[in-house]
Design an enzyme around this catalytic site. Sequence first.
Site, PDB file in Angstrom:
ATOM      1  N   ASP A  81       0.831  -1.197   0.000  1.00 37.24           N
ATOM      2  CA  ASP A  81       0.000   0.000   0.000  1.00 37.24           C
ATOM      3  C   ASP A  81       0.875   1.261   0.000  1.00 37.24           C
ATOM      4  O   ASP A  81       1.738   1.413   0.872  1.00 37.24           O
ATOM      5  CB  ASP A  81      -0.882  -0.043   1.266  1.00 37.24           C
ATOM      6  CG  ASP A  81      -1.910   1.059   1.327  1.00 37.24           C
ATOM      7  OD1 ASP A  81      -2.447   1.435   0.270  1.00 37.24           O
ATOM      8  OD2 ASP A  81      -2.187   1.552   2.450  1.00 37.24           O
ATOM      9  N   GLY A 180      -7.184   9.218   7.051  1.00 36.70           N
ATOM     10  CA  GLY A 180      -7.511   9.612   8.419  1.00 36.70           C
ATOM     11  C   GLY A 180      -8.984   9.979   8.509  1.00 36.70           C
ATOM     12  O   GLY A 180      -9.748   9.749   7.572  1.00 36.70           O
ATOM     13  N   SER A 210     -11.919   5.343   6.048  1.00 36.67           N
ATOM     14  CA  SER A 210     -12.237   5.647   7.445  1.00 36.67           C
ATOM     15  C   SER A 210     -12.916   7.003   7.527  1.00 36.67           C
ATOM     16  O   SER A 210     -12.444   7.972   6.934  1.00 36.67           O
ATOM     17  CB  SER A 210     -10.964   5.683   8.302  1.00 36.67           C
ATOM     18  OG  SER A 210     -10.434   4.408   8.437  1.00 36.67           O
TER      19      SER A 210
HETATM   20  P1  13P Z   1      -8.051   5.593   6.106  1.00 37.43           P
HETATM   21  O1  13P Z   1      -6.961   5.630   7.137  1.00 37.43           O
HETATM   22  O2  13P Z   1      -8.764   6.886   5.968  1.00 37.43           O
HETATM   23  O3  13P Z   1      -8.963   4.443   6.329  1.00 37.43           O
HETATM   24  O4  13P Z   1      -7.335   5.352   4.687  1.00 37.43           O
HETATM   25  C1  13P Z   1      -6.759   4.098   4.430  1.00 37.43           C
HETATM   26  C2  13P Z   1      -6.030   4.058   3.137  1.00 37.43           C
HETATM   27  O5  13P Z   1      -6.366   4.703   2.163  1.00 37.43           O
HETATM   28  C3  13P Z   1      -4.876   3.135   3.048  1.00 37.43           C
HETATM   29  O6  13P Z   1      -4.236   3.224   1.822  1.00 37.43           O
HETATM   30 ZN    ZN Z   2      -4.420   5.152   0.892  1.00 34.75          ZN
HETATM   31 NA    NA Z   3     -10.366   8.576   5.760  1.00 37.58          NA
END
Ligand code: 13P
Ligand code: ZN
Ligand code: NA
Length: 283
Positions: A81, A180, A210
Amino acid sequence: MKTTTNSLLLSAQAGKYAVPAFNVHNLEIAKAVLEVAEELQSPVLLAATPGTIKYMGEEFLIGIMEAARKKYTIPFEVHLDHHENVSDIKSLIDMGVGSVMIDASHYPFEENVSIVTEVVQYAHKKGVVVEAELGRLSGIEDDMSVDEKDAIYTNPREALEFVERTGIDSLAVAIGTAHGLYKGEPKLDLERLQEIRAVVDIPLVLHGASGLPEALVQETIGMGITKVNVATELKNAFVADLRKYLIENPDANDPRKYFADAIDSLKKVARDKIFMCKSLQKA
Ligand code: 13P
Ligand code: ZN
Ligand code: NA
């Protein structure tokens, strides 16, 4: 032959659901995510940022993946990722990682194309699938921090050219999404997502899930999102219960005990997100 990630995402695209990609950081969290996915018979991706690889050690991450192949029946894949270093990606592919994201989204378009193309050429020879990002999310993800003023929405016309020239398998879009939690009510540019979908036919990826309401994420799934990334809500759930336990049990010293509530709480979030993605019983 492409690895399972490609068939997972293509099945999701055809079935109008999404494959959840959960960021994991250690054995406890990887196991928790896999157990929930197994229980709900959902395909799942275990996402590992460069920070996670550094923290866990690639041999251990791959060791967990290999052990998990014996223990669980569901299709899953370790997915890199937001990786930016091309030679690190190549060596992780050589070690057995079957699904990667090359994030060169902070470079100008032409440079993004050429970096991503290099990864695609290497990965496809080994049957590994590649996700790349066009546009830029705001917010914080591991060591990566992007100011709101520096966020860029994905341009549909550029998206088409980007996909055609690079040969990527999935495209991460920026449509008002943020890593975030969101400041205030999240507003996504769904029209833009539809415009991208109209010209790009490969699976689309929603980062920054998230903090987004379930109904809104499901709306994006209806419009072509086939992979949904979740990190922060899992971390927040885990640490809230860990903190509570340690405050209530100041003498606790046994990780098998003080992690228990935290793991349960993280599992609950993972379960909710699988329902949100409508990926249960799709294994
Ligand atoms: P969040 O932390 O907002 O869930 O984003 C996760 C993400 O995009 C990981 O690549
Ligand atoms: Zn991401
Ligand atoms: Na988010």
